[in-house]
Write a protein that holds these residues in place. Structure first.
Motif, PDB file in Angstrom:
ATOM      1  N   THR A   1       7.321  21.912   2.379  1.00 32.83           N
ATOM      2  CA  THR A   1       6.502  21.149   1.468  1.00 32.83           C
ATOM      3  C   THR A   1       7.017  19.863   1.562  1.00 32.83           C
ATOM      4  O   THR A   1       8.137  19.731   1.717  1.00 32.83           O
ATOM      5  CB  THR A   1       6.359  22.086   0.231  1.00 32.83           C
ATOM      6  N   GLU A   2       6.199  18.795   1.108  1.00 33.95           N
ATOM      7  CA  GLU A   2       6.711  17.605   0.897  1.00 33.95           C
ATOM      8  C   GLU A   2       7.773  17.412  -0.250  1.00 33.95           C
ATOM      9  O   GLU A   2       8.753  16.655  -0.004  1.00 33.95           O
ATOM     10  CB  GLU A   2       5.561  16.487   0.497  1.00 33.95           C
ATOM     11  N   LYS A   3       7.517  18.287  -1.328  1.00 32.64           N
ATOM     12  CA  LYS A   3       8.666  18.241  -2.203  1.00 32.64           C
ATOM     13  C   LYS A   3      10.096  18.632  -1.626  1.00 32.64           C
ATOM     14  O   LYS A   3      11.050  17.972  -2.246  1.00 32.64           O
ATOM     15  CB  LYS A   3       8.443  19.233  -3.474  1.00 32.64           C
ATOM     16  N   GLU A   4       9.973  19.758  -0.994  1.00 32.69           N
ATOM     17  CA  GLU A   4      11.382  20.452  -0.507  1.00 32.69           C
ATOM     18  C   GLU A   4      11.750  19.357   0.621  1.00 32.69           C
ATOM     19  O   GLU A   4      13.054  19.145   0.736  1.00 32.69           O
ATOM     20  CB  GLU A   4      10.781  21.706   0.211  1.00 32.69           C
ATOM     21  N   ALA A   5      11.004  18.876   1.407  1.00 28.75           N
ATOM     22  CA  ALA A   5      11.415  17.835   2.254  1.00 28.75           C
ATOM     23  C   ALA A   5      11.957  16.702   1.950  1.00 28.75           C
ATOM     24  O   ALA A   5      12.977  16.167   2.429  1.00 28.75           O
ATOM     25  CB  ALA A   5      10.211  17.460   3.591  1.00 28.75           C
ATOM     26  N   ARG A   6      11.295  16.261   0.929  1.00 22.55           N
ATOM     27  CA  ARG A   6      11.811  15.058   0.231  1.00 22.55           C
ATOM     28  C   ARG A   6      13.078  15.219  -0.230  1.00 22.55           C
ATOM     29  O   ARG A   6      14.252  14.176  -0.371  1.00 22.55           O
ATOM     30  CB  ARG A   6      10.925  14.525  -0.921  1.00 22.55           C
ATOM     31  N   LYS A   7      13.358  16.271  -1.166  1.00 28.75           N
ATOM     32  CA  LYS A   7      14.757  16.536  -1.466  1.00 28.75           C
ATOM     33  C   LYS A   7      15.800  16.453  -0.609  1.00 28.75           C
ATOM     34  O   LYS A   7      16.955  15.812  -0.552  1.00 28.75           O
ATOM     35  CB  LYS A   7      14.805  17.892  -2.329  1.00 28.75           C
ATOM     36  N   LEU A   8      15.497  17.115   0.612  1.00 28.80           N
ATOM     37  CA  LEU A   8      16.462  17.153   1.792  1.00 28.80           C
ATOM     38  C   LEU A   8      16.700  15.721   2.342  1.00 28.80           C
ATOM     39  O   LEU A   8      17.938  15.826   2.787  1.00 28.80           O
ATOM     40  CB  LEU A   8      15.902  18.272   2.772  1.00 28.80           C
ATOM     41  N   PHE A   9      15.692  15.041   2.492  1.00 34.37           N
ATOM     42  CA  PHE A   9      15.578  13.944   3.219  1.00 34.37           C
ATOM     43  C   PHE A   9      16.273  12.897   2.282  1.00 34.37           C
ATOM     44  O   PHE A   9      17.246  12.064   2.618  1.00 34.37           O
ATOM     45  CB  PHE A   9      14.152  13.152   3.310  1.00 34.37           C
ATOM     46  N   GLN A  10      16.389  12.926   0.787  1.00 30.41           N
ATOM     47  CA  GLN A  10      17.148  12.059  -0.056  1.00 30.41           C
ATOM     48  C   GLN A  10      18.604  12.260   0.172  1.00 30.41           C
ATOM     49  O   GLN A  10      19.494  11.279   0.185  1.00 30.41           O
ATOM     50  CB  GLN A  10      16.652  12.390  -1.556  1.00 30.41           C
ATOM     51  N   GLN A  11      18.992  13.599   0.293  1.00 27.87           N
ATOM     52  CA  GLN A  11      20.437  14.106   0.538  1.00 27.87           C
ATOM     53  C   GLN A  11      20.774  13.653   1.942  1.00 27.87           C
ATOM     54  O   GLN A  11      21.912  12.898   2.059  1.00 27.87           O
ATOM     55  CB  GLN A  11      20.386  15.512   0.443  1.00 27.87           C
ATOM     56  N   LEU A  12      19.893  13.690   3.054  1.00 27.21           N
ATOM     57  CA  LEU A  12      20.358  13.047   4.164  1.00 27.21           C
ATOM     58  C   LEU A  12      20.618  11.616   4.010  1.00 27.21           C
ATOM     59  O   LEU A  12      21.421  11.127   4.640  1.00 27.21           O
ATOM     60  CB  LEU A  12      18.958  13.543   5.388  1.00 27.21           C
ATOM     61  N   ILE A  13      19.631  10.735   3.600  1.00 29.93           N
ATOM     62  CA  ILE A  13      20.005   9.425   3.557  1.00 29.93           C
ATOM     63  C   ILE A  13      20.940   8.968   2.638  1.00 29.93           C
ATOM     64  O   ILE A  13      21.725   7.904   2.892  1.00 29.93           O
ATOM     65  CB  ILE A  13      18.483   8.871   2.894  1.00 29.93           C
ATOM     66  N   ASP A  14      21.478   9.690   1.536  1.00 27.87           N
ATOM     67  CA  ASP A  14      22.572   9.463   0.672  1.00 27.87           C
ATOM     68  C   ASP A  14      23.730   9.846   1.722  1.00 27.87           C
ATOM     69  O   ASP A  14      24.847   8.834   1.735  1.00 27.87           O
ATOM     70  CB  ASP A  14      22.776  10.657  -0.476  1.00 27.87           C
ATOM     71  N   ALA A  15      23.990  10.844   2.619  1.00 28.05           N
ATOM     72  CA  ALA A  15      25.072  11.104   3.387  1.00 28.05           C
ATOM     73  C   ALA A  15      24.967   9.953   4.347  1.00 28.05           C
ATOM     74  O   ALA A  15      26.164   9.365   4.786  1.00 28.05           O
ATOM     75  CB  ALA A  15      24.622  12.495   4.249  1.00 28.05           C
ATOM     76  N   VAL A  16      24.008   9.687   4.857  1.00 27.48           N
ATOM     77  CA  VAL A  16      24.083   8.637   6.224  1.00 27.48           C
ATOM     78  C   VAL A  16      24.458   7.149   5.590  1.00 27.48           C
ATOM     79  O   VAL A  16      25.203   6.519   6.082  1.00 27.48           O
ATOM     80  CB  VAL A  16      22.742   8.578   6.848  1.00 27.48           C
ATOM     81  N   ALA A  17      23.745   6.857   4.420  1.00 25.01           N
ATOM     82  CA  ALA A  17      24.137   5.650   3.740  1.00 25.01           C
ATOM     83  C   ALA A  17      25.654   5.470   3.335  1.00 25.01           C
ATOM     84  O   ALA A  17      26.276   4.575   3.774  1.00 25.01           O
ATOM     85  CB  ALA A  17      23.600   5.291   2.454  1.00 25.01           C
TER      86      ALA A  17
END
Length: 410
Positions: free
Chosen positions: A102-118
């Motif tokens: 779902t967009e909500k679940e994907a967004r949460k994981l994407f937020q964490q991915l961007i945090d890690a990559v940043a």
């Protein structure tokens, strides 16, 4: 079985260079994953620098969304990496199980991915192989970025401030990496994050084809189909990330400022950099010529299996911008290689892709037969291609002649 204070349990996974075992600290009861690497295989495959790079990189990173390295030790035959145990499996498996998120679940994981990559980029680390298989999920549903074997540090940049090594996984690689003209490691990682987001939201790859050359052509054009059934915000951020022009592509700050991204966003807090450093037996990790002689290991490649993507990565002179200059021609050839008794023991297929008049990409595949003969063929071909590097191109006829020569020699 024990390794120091660690009680070794079941095998979690196996690869070309060793295995990963579940382990428990006998004193605290805490669970870890211990990667056990075979030094002889590492040296034979000439990936000792890759292993040392991964260790040096993980030593720098202390973030809740990055797999932690706690301890490294080694014997004469093995290297032991004590890693954080992530018990939820790969993000790839999570997506495959559900089809899409779902967009909500994907967004949460994407937020964490961007945090890690940043965070990695702030530390000067560029992952260069981001894909769902290299993103783990823990029992609480939080991600952990792993596998930094292809990562780059500032010292890997040339005088122009750019990276020049072609590496990564074909479906997730940024177009500027394919062009072999130098690339910004942070922007190429952002592209890969965009592909991961697309896969999470749709269950499909934005760029895909069984023919690797056609796949690269699609990536270079960057015309990803964004489904209309996604929200306007999701569509917009995907278009901004999957821009084939890295100069126009949205960066980390732009992503974090995007309205779609900011919904429910709770930034991760990195661990304290002042905490006790990992335990590392540096001397025992020194893979020197003395170690080679001591173990009687010859400094040569024992197995060097190459596909077209790896071939492209061998040389900075291979420029794929020729994709747009003329149509691609594909030539296929198959040969059965015979052993000394005249019995057919190996069947391979060789595809030669004509990029332009002076540049050919060759892909070999083993259809059936003796693996040792195939390895020998790949090793010999690799040596020949090393000579070809200085010539800047591969001729179709010479490849056919090489296959004929292997047929007679085997």
């Amino acid at each position: 079985m024990r390794m120091g204070k660690y009680e070794m349990g079941r095998t979690l996974g196996e690869g070309h260079f060793g295995k990963v075992k579940l382990a428990r600290d006998a004193d605290t009861g805490r669970t870890f994953a211990i990667k056990i690497l075979d030094r002889q295989r590492i040296l034979a495959m000439k990936i000792n620098e890759q292993i040392k790079r991964e260790i040096a990189t993980l030593k720098l990173l202390k973030h809740p969304n990055v797999v932690r390295l706690y301890e490294v030790s080694a014997s004469k035959t093995k290297i032991y990496m004590v890693l954080e145990y992530v018990n939820g499996g790969e993000l790839f498996d999570k997506i495959a199980l559900k089809g899409k998120l779902t967009e909500k679940e994907a967004r949460k994981l994407f937020q964490q991915l961007i945090d890690a990559v940043a965070y990695c980029h702030e530390k000067g680390v560029y992952h260069r192989d981001l894909k769902p298989e290299n993103v783990l999920v823990d029992a609480k549903g939080n991600i952990k970025v792993s596998d930094f074997g292809l990562s780059a540090l500032p010292q890997n940049q040339l005088k122009d401030g750019l990276l020049h090594t072609t590496c990564g996984s074909p479906n997730y690689i940024a177009p500027e990496v394919l062009l072999n003209k130098g690339y910004d490691g942070s922007m190429s990682d952002i592209w890969s994050c965009g592909v991961i987001l697309y896969v999470m939201l749709t269950g499909n790859l934005p760029f895909d084809d069984q023919n690797v050359v056609v796949l690269y052509q699609k990536i270079l054009k960057g015309n990803a189909h964004i489904p209309k059934w996604l929200s306007q915000g999701a569509q917009h951020i995907l278009r901004k990330i999957l821009d084939p022009n890295p100069i126009m592509r949205i960066d980390v700050d732009g992503i974090k400022a995007h309205e779609w991204f900011k919904k429910g966003y709770a930034p991760a807090v990195p661990f304290n950099d002042d905490e006790e450093d990992i335990s590392m037996d540096v001397d025992s990790l020194n893979m020197t010529e003395c170690f080679l002689k001591h173990n009687g290991i010859q400094d040569k490649i024992a197995i060097n299996q190459m596909n077209a993507f790896q071939l492209i990565g061998m040389s900075s002179c291979l420029d794929l911008s020729g994709f747009f200059e003329k149509e691609l021609k594909v030539i296929q050839d198959c040969k059965g290689l015979a052993n000394s008794r005249g019995q057919e023991s190996l069947l391979i297929s060789a595809e030669v892709f004509e990029i332009n008049e002076s540049l050919y990409v060759v892909e070999l595949k083993k259809s059936s037969g003796d693996c040792s003969l195939y390895r020998k063929l790949c090793e010999t071909l690799s040596e020949d291609l090393g000579t070809c590097k200085s010539q800047q191109f591969l001729k179709q006829d010479s490849i056919r002649q090489e296959i004929g020569r292997y047929n007679s020699s085997f």
